[in-house]
Motif scaffolding. Structure first.
Motif, short mmCIF file in Angstrom:
data_model
loop_
_atom_site.label_atom_id
_atom_site.label_comp_id
_atom_site.label_asym_id
_atom_site.label_seq_id
_atom_site.Cartn_x
_atom_site.Cartn_y
_atom_site.Cartn_z
N THR A 90 1.30 -0.92 0.27
CA THR A 90 0.32 0.12 0.07
C THR A 90 1.01 1.08 -0.34
O THR A 90 0.26 2.41 -0.55
N GLU A 93 2.29 1.78 -3.77
CA GLU A 93 1.27 2.64 -4.34
C GLU A 93 0.33 3.65 -4.39
O GLU A 93 -0.09 4.84 -5.01
N ASP A 95 -0.73 5.14 -1.00
CA ASP A 95 -1.94 4.97 -0.14
C ASP A 95 -1.22 4.41 1.73
O ASP A 95 -1.46 3.03 1.77
N HIS A 98 -3.91 3.03 4.40
CA HIS A 98 -4.81 2.71 3.94
C HIS A 98 -5.93 1.94 4.91
O HIS A 98 -4.80 1.39 5.91
N ASN A 101 -4.39 -1.36 6.67
CA ASN A 101 -3.00 -1.62 7.26
C ASN A 101 -3.13 -1.35 9.17
O ASN A 101 -1.70 -2.08 9.67
#
Length: 173
Positions: A90, A93, A95, A98, A101
């Motif tokens: 994540t 990416e 993010d 998230h 997480n």
């Protein structure tokens, strides 16, 4: 140098975690196969110990049990590595906060704590039943391990708060 997103440090770390993850998976398979060989051909253990010219106070069954216990602990690290790969996925990416997480970081903390407790129990059992001696597990190593577990739980709460703030910001007009 960027820290988040594609072609960043987090994506490089994600790639490194992938390599370690699959290497650890291969090592676990090798340990299980070695334990099965020791159980199916007990004289193999004696022959290997003799050829390597080392002393082995344990029989083939005890050696196989220790290999399997080591494989179980490596399996715990494999699961922790899986969750860590997901967190870094994540981050790669872009993010950061998230919502998943938070859960992943909590499981990483529980996994690290569980592995430390498993290590204490395994040491106790080996000392008790196989009469092998180890250096004490208290001291700086234990402090840093438990401190790391607490840091992971604190990071989980930071990620939880970040996800909450992001959710609130998305609702703002």
């Amino acid at each position: 140098m960027r820290f988040l997103g594609p072609r960043s440090i987090s994506s490089l770390l994600k790639t490194a975690l992938d390599v370690v993850y699959f290497g650890l998976f291969g090592l676990i398979i090798g340990l299980v196969l070695a334990a099965l060989c020791l159980l199916s051909v007990p004289t193999l253990a004696t022959e290997v110990v003799t050829r390597l010219n080392v002393s082995a106070p344990l029989g083939a069954t005890a050696q196989a049990a220790m290999l399997l216990a080591f494989g179980i602990s490596l399996g715990g690290y494999l699961v922790i590595m899986h969750w860590t790969r997901q967190v870094f996925g994540t981050l790669a990416e872009g993010d950061v906060f998230h919502p998943d997480n938070t859960r992943r970081l909590r499981w990483i903390g529980f996994g690290l704590g569980g592995l430390e407790i498993f290590g204490y129990v395994a040491r106790f059992l080996v000392v008790r039943f196989f009469d092998m001696q180890f250096e004490p597990v208290y001291g700086l190593r234990a402090v840093t391990t438990w401190f790391s577990v607490l840091v992971v739980f604190v990071l989980a709460e930071v990620f939880k708060e970040g996800a909450r703030l992001r959710r609130e910001a998305n609702l703002t007009i």
